[in-house]
Scaffold this active site. Structure first.
Site, PDB file in Angstrom:
ATOM      1  N   TRP A 462       0.819  -1.218   0.000  1.00 56.91           N
ATOM      2  CA  TRP A 462       0.000   0.000   0.000  1.00 56.91           C
ATOM      3  C   TRP A 462       0.850   1.265   0.000  1.00 56.91           C
ATOM      4  O   TRP A 462       0.329   2.366   0.076  1.00 56.91           O
ATOM      5  CB  TRP A 462      -0.917   0.009   1.228  1.00 56.91           C
ATOM      6  CG  TRP A 462      -1.772  -1.206   1.344  1.00 56.91           C
ATOM      7  CD1 TRP A 462      -3.010  -1.414   0.795  1.00 56.91           C
ATOM      8  CD2 TRP A 462      -1.454  -2.415   2.052  1.00 56.91           C
ATOM      9  NE1 TRP A 462      -3.483  -2.652   1.116  1.00 56.91           N
ATOM     10  CE2 TRP A 462      -2.548  -3.299   1.888  1.00 56.91           C
ATOM     11  CE3 TRP A 462      -0.365  -2.823   2.814  1.00 56.91           C
ATOM     12  CZ2 TRP A 462      -2.573  -4.567   2.463  1.00 56.91           C
ATOM     13  CZ3 TRP A 462      -0.378  -4.089   3.375  1.00 56.91           C
ATOM     14  CH2 TRP A 462      -1.477  -4.949   3.198  1.00 56.91           C
ATOM     15  N   ASP A 463       2.193   1.130  -0.034  1.00 57.43           N
ATOM     16  CA  ASP A 463       3.104   2.282   0.053  1.00 57.43           C
ATOM     17  C   ASP A 463       3.014   2.954   1.414  1.00 57.43           C
ATOM     18  O   ASP A 463       2.974   4.178   1.520  1.00 57.43           O
ATOM     19  CB  ASP A 463       2.810   3.283  -1.070  1.00 57.43           C
ATOM     20  CG  ASP A 463       3.942   4.294  -1.252  1.00 57.43           C
ATOM     21  OD1 ASP A 463       4.996   4.140  -0.606  1.00 57.43           O
ATOM     22  OD2 ASP A 463       3.769   5.253  -2.028  1.00 57.43           O
ATOM     23  N   MET A 464       3.007   2.151   2.465  1.00 57.46           N
ATOM     24  CA  MET A 464       2.973   2.673   3.829  1.00 57.46           C
ATOM     25  C   MET A 464       4.384   2.883   4.372  1.00 57.46           C
ATOM     26  O   MET A 464       4.688   2.518   5.518  1.00 57.46           O
ATOM     27  CB  MET A 464       2.192   1.717   4.739  1.00 57.46           C
ATOM     28  CG  MET A 464       0.719   1.657   4.457  1.00 57.46           C
ATOM     29  SD  MET A 464      -0.082   3.232   4.806  1.00 57.46           S
ATOM     30  CE  MET A 464      -1.769   2.846   4.336  1.00 57.46           C
ATOM     31  N   ASP A 465       5.265   3.491   3.546  1.00 58.75           N
ATOM     32  CA  ASP A 465       6.600   3.835   4.032  1.00 58.75           C
ATOM     33  C   ASP A 465       6.535   4.440   5.426  1.00 58.75           C
ATOM     34  O   ASP A 465       5.587   5.158   5.758  1.00 58.75           O
ATOM     35  CB  ASP A 465       7.227   4.917   3.142  1.00 58.75           C
ATOM     36  CG  ASP A 465       7.465   4.481   1.728  1.00 58.75           C
ATOM     37  OD1 ASP A 465       7.328   3.292   1.443  1.00 58.75           O
ATOM     38  OD2 ASP A 465       7.778   5.352   0.900  1.00 58.75           O
TER      39      ASP A 465
END
Length: 795
Positions: A462-465
């Protein structure tokens, strides 16, 4: 003089318009019912359409029919959302206004009979207004007051109180100023002390983000203050020095950065280094700053000229040891962290373009010579090493693009880790990638040796960097002593409190089941960690009833989109169709992080709420349609538009965009931005309020100058002070605000000449305290662009 037929003609026109509106509502209602949604819009639309037909025929029963529709609307609204003001607005505002209009003499005088219907309409309109007013009178958020502790040993004394030497003032990243000259009692007198211009402004084609426009120009800088000088960096990598007391420009250095291929133009800060006494150098005090074309530069802090003994005439190439770097695939937006004779930084690796992109390795350089001291490379054994001239750092590893924080006493630097690219498909990731993705990692500052890893999102698709380093604070251990802690903010809105020596959670973390069902070739983690021992700012799961809109029509469209899309709550995995992701990659809390009052053990965080739509499509299909061109990774990437994530090397092409309805209004209800205080001792939410208004936003990008207190999107952080104040710009309505730390109430604000999408900071010169913010706007947020540095002080 009007003819006798004029009122009759006007009535017919009114009836025709009402009938058309009702028909549109009914047709949308049919669609929604077919998708399994609410029948209200079909029933109400049919009633409104019939009302219009009766108006055309001049029948007073039109008023009675619409009264029934309005009564049903009021009952349905309360049943769906209760007395929540912003949720009632799209349900009741237009229906009530239409009722009032239909009860006016210019409509009713040609209707027969009409008097009873008029009375019914007006009574129900009053009821509708009363319900709406009652809704808006309900308290929004959480109200409370902080516990005053005044822990005298609370703040880091390694930096003088009147200085701001790091991005977060100290390496601890607490964004706290121990100055109290400006306080809750006198902040109302705060005035503009000086304003200055960097001279670096937006250029043609830089007004939007993403690959469609090519560039996104932003002024996200937090200045540092050393002695009597303020140092600022800009969206084109200029460094500018100002007199901290007057704003007089001392020098400017333009490194002539080649930003043609970069999609994100920003510099969040610079670093300062002072050589030990006796060091042989013409540049003993230096500013070390990133350059957007993947260089690192050292400038003489007094003159702004490059330090000749650093790298090659003041510059170090950051593409060395990375192998092939396509244009725009690696650059640095965050300031390096300079401690213990190490210049530590990572960099941004272009999201979602391909597998096997350049390495995300973190590197440390000598601040005097610019030589590489160590690299932390998860694909190498050992992970901390110094590559030789012909060595290459492991490609495709997770990167740490945000601001780093550190504990110099422990000798540890804390890294906020992103993902191995690309973000929305993880089926080909290696075990070493999985271990450190979306984690906080602690390294030894001097050697780069890894000490511990704490992951807050497993197998992140989810691109939860982790977008910024944790904030450090010493907390009571319950035994009369303290424990060295850190608080890691996340895009998810969760707060992880860890022992910063070991990475062990100090508050309860629980693994909870999450939605499953990844696309073929990928998988999802069965559980994700939730920091249940701390308050969460994560949004509630969306429902059809929670869909919002400015009117019933765009709210209906949001409901239809909701029913058409795939959504199972937080951590819904991307599908081969529109998938709602909420929270999403813009985060609840992004790169700005949070501030901490170390005296009162209070964490202050500003949060964002906007869902995104993600969808995946088979690569072969996308390439056949010409949406993306084939690419083998050599040379430069073919131009990609339309918000697409090409994800070369994977079976899928992605598409991502914020979820807005046809009026460009969010489909989730207000508040869209909040400010919250969390007690780090009691682990309770002290207060939470909407922050910002709609003054500088509106449908279709318009600015109506209507400051509705919805809470608004914000990019940039906040600062706390010993004076009991929180200062925050960040919001899309172009204000700098002061908030009473005890209660969350606004006590002062100043209109900014451009967007203040940056963290404010504070310092003192000759005993006078200043509050400073960079006001230059943010293309992605759509705020007004500029090149201002604004300083405020008491008269």
């Amino acid at each position: 003089m009007s003819s006798p037929g004029t009122p009759r003609r006007a009535l017919r026109i009114t009836g025709f318009v009402v009938a058309i509106l009702g028909l549109l509502l009914a047709l949308g209602g049919v669609w929604l019912v077919a998708l399994g949604g609410s029948a209200y819009y079909l029933i109400a639309g049919a009633g409104v359409c019939a009302t219009g037909i009766l108006l055309v025929r001049g029948l007073g029963t039109a008023l009675w029919l619409y009264a029934i529709v309005l009564l049903g609307t009021i009952v349905w609204s309360i049943a769906e959302v209760g007395l929540i003001g912003w949720q009632l607005e799209p349900r009741l505002l237009l229906p009530v206004l239409l009722a009032i209009y239909l009860a006016m003499p210019w409509v009713t005088r040609r209707l027969a009979p009409a008097r009873g219907g008029v009375v019914a309409l007006l009574l129900l309109a009053v009821v509708g207004i009363g319900v709406g007013v009652a809704g808006f009178m309900q308290p929004v958020g959480t109200r409370g007051e902080m516990v005053v502790r005044n822990d005298a040993g609370g703040h880091d004394t390694s930096v003088p109180d009147d200085e701001w030497l790091f991005y977060g003032r100290t390496p601890r990243g607490d964004r706290f100023s121990p100055l109290d000259q400006i306080n809750t009692g006198n902040v109302k007198n705060l005035k503009l002390a000086w304003s200055a211009h960097t001279g670096d402004t937006m250029r043609p084609g830089e007004d939007k983000g993403g690959t469609d426009a090519g560039h996104e120009f932003n002024f996200e800088n937090t200045p540092i203050k050393v002695g009597n000088t303020l140092y600022v960096c800009t969206g084109h990598s200029w460094v500018v020095a100002f007199d901290a007391a007057t704003g007089q420009k001392k020098w400017t250095f333009d490194p002539k950065a080649d930003t043609e291929a970069d999609v994100y133009l920003a510099c969040r800060g610079v670093a300062y280094y002072e050589a030990p006494q006796g060091t042989q150098t013409d540049c003993p005090r230096r500013i070390i700053a990133p350059v957007l074309d993947a260089r690192l530069m050292a400038l003489n802090a007094e003159t702004g000229k490059p330090c000749e003994d650093f790298g090659e005439h003041g510059f170090v190439s950051l593409t060395k040891y990375l192998g092939h770097v396509p244009a725009g695939f690696h650059f640095v937006t965050s300031p390096p962290l300079v401690l213990k004779d190490r210049v530590m930084l990572g960099g941004w690796i272009y999201d979602n373009q391909a597998e096997g992109e350049p390495s995300g390795a973190v590197r440390a350089f000598d601040p005097l010579s610019g030589k590489l001291v160590w690299a932390w490379d998860v694909g190498h054994d050992p992970q901390n090493w110094t590559p030789g001239p012909n060595d290459q750092l492991t490609r495709g590893t997770p990167n740490a693009w945000g601001v780093y924080t550190a504990d110099p006493d422990l000798g540890l630097v804390y890294l906020p880790m992103g993902n191995a690219t690309p973000d929305y498909f993880g089926g080909h990731r290696r075990p070493m990638d999985e271990k450190v993705s979306s984690s906080t990692v602690a390294l030894d500052i001097e050697t780069g040796a890894p000490k511990w890893v704490y992951q807050n999102t497993h197998h992140d698709v989810w691109d939860m960097d982790v977008p910024t380093g944790p904030s450090l604070v010493d907390l009571p251990d319950g035994k009369g002593g303290t424990v060295p802690a850190l608080v890691q903010t996340t895009k998810r809105g969760e707060f992880f409190v860890l022992d910063r020596r070991t990475g062990t959670p100090l508050t309860e973390v629980r693994e909870k089941p999450v939605p499953q069902g990844a696309v073929p070739g990928d998988f999802t983690s069965p559980t994700q960690p939730y920091s249940v021992g701390m308050p969460s700012l994560a949004p509630k799961n969306l429902t059809e009833a929670s869909m919002w809109g400015a009117t019933p029509f765009d709210q209906l469209m949001c409901r239809i989109q909701f029913r058409k899309s795939y959504y199972k709550g937080q951590f819904t995995p991307p599908q081969l169709k529109d998938t709602i992701v909420y929270p999403a990659f813009d985060g609840v809390i992004d790169w700005h992080g949070a501030s901490i009052d170390p005296y009162n053990k209070l964490l202050i965080a500003n949060a964002n709420y906007i869902p995104f739509i993600i969808s995946l499509a088979p690569r072969q299909e996308a390439e056949a349609k010409g949406l993306v061109k084939p690419w083998d990774g050599s040379g430069n990437e073919p131009k990609v538009g339309g918000g697409l994530a090409p994800q070369y090397g994977t079976p899928y092409v992605g598409k991502v965009h914020p979820w807005l309805n046809p009026l460009d209004v969010p489909c989730n209800p207000p508040p869209w931005g909040t400010l919250a205080a969390i007690d780090l001792v009691t682990h309770k939410l002290v207060w939470e309020h909407p922050i910002g208004t709609t003054r500088d936003t509106g449908p279709f990008g318009t600015h109506f100058n209507a400051p509705l207190p919805t809470g608004i999107f914000n990019i940039g952080g906040n600062m706390t002070t010993r004076g009991g104040l929180i200062f925050i710009g960040a919001t899309a309505d172009n204000y700098l605000r002061a908030i009473d730390e005890r209660t969350g109430k606004e006590v002062w604000k100043a209109r900014l000449p451009a967007g203040g999408q940056a963290n404010p900071m504070s310092y003192a010169v000759n005993g006078k305290q200043y509050v400073v913010i960079a006001a230059g706007g943010h293309s992605g947020l759509g705020t007004k662009s500029g090149d201002y540095v604004m300083a405020y002080a008491l008269p």
